[in-house]
Design a protein around this motif. Sequence first.
Motif: not given
Length: 388
Positions: A203-230
């Motif tokens: 849902l978060a990624l679809r809402s910002i699909r047209g905003e490439h810079d924000t999409f990149l930040v969210v994608a990287v943040a998801v990876a780092l945050a998930t790994a850190g939480l785990g």
Amino acid sequence: MTESLAILEIGAILLAAAVAGALSRRAGLPAVVGYLLVGLAIGPFTPGYVADKRQLQVLADVGVVLLLFEVGIELDLRALRREPLGILAAVPLQVLLGTGVGAVLLGLAGVAPLGAVTLALAVTLSSSVVVVNITRSARRTTDERTNRALVVWAILQDALTLVAVAALTVLLFPGSGGPATTVALLVAFVVLVALAHRLLVPLALRSIRGEHDTFLVVAVAVALATAGLGSVAFGVPLALAAFVAGVALGTRPEAAEARREVLPFRDLFAVMFFVAVGTLVDPVALGTNLVWLALAMALVGLKIALVAVLARVFRVPSRPLQLAIGLGQIGEFSFVVLGLGAAAGVVSAGQFSAFLAAAVITIGASAVVVRLIHRPLAPAPTGSRAAS
């Protein structure tokens, strides 16, 4: 001034790694070999300059998280159902037999059971990064069937690694609540990630699909945050947590775009990961532990033979020997496995250095030797007897 020197050091290391990687490619080797050698040169075990290990490790952790997050995205478990049944049976058997037989041989050499399983599992796994480079190289001699078998075999190994590393973590780090608690935490983490990547992340990624810079930040943040939480909340190794996040996201339509956005950053930080791995190799310890290096190379030879035999027995569409040699290296997940063993104290410094050295040797050797198998014959000169 200290911060400026740190930035200067990172820039110099990246530049040296870029040059070493380019030279490795020109020599017909994977760029990873160059990165590992740069790490060896700036590590604490070789004379000359020694890099700041702490800041290098932070960058390496980011690198391995993004690397294995992207590998997880590429792992489409649903697509594997369309593959021949032979390869779906051969790969689990290769990992199981390779780990079992390798552990027995290492046990006969005097390694304790947990250490033997750890080292054997590390050798059993191949490198997805190297395999992809082999199939895309301009110098390749592999045919399309062998290329496909190489990629699918490596992907299946990655999928099995998810289970194998989880089981190994339970054995090495049972925790205060025992193995049952560790398993429960792992299962809880996987369920949480699966729910988040089904409900919230798309849902978060679809809402910002047209905003490439924000999409990149969210994608990287998801990876780092998930790994850190785990790692922090569930005790799951960073690399494994990132891989789980990638696998979960890989089932969504947004996965392809997330992979495209993460890929450049993954490549940048993955360089630091391989450099950091190179700093861990102790040549002195290696020189006094050549027996372990010989054993590691023997186990790689066993893996090559096992893959070739299983490919023939299960009739995997490929050139079996070329397939086996293409998979005949120690891969990136192997570094994670060795790191777990070293942290748990079941893998000694000498064994660690020897198996890392074997990784460097086999990564370079597999990329070169695989081209020598089934190399097309040069056309005979016009007018020669061969042409008549």
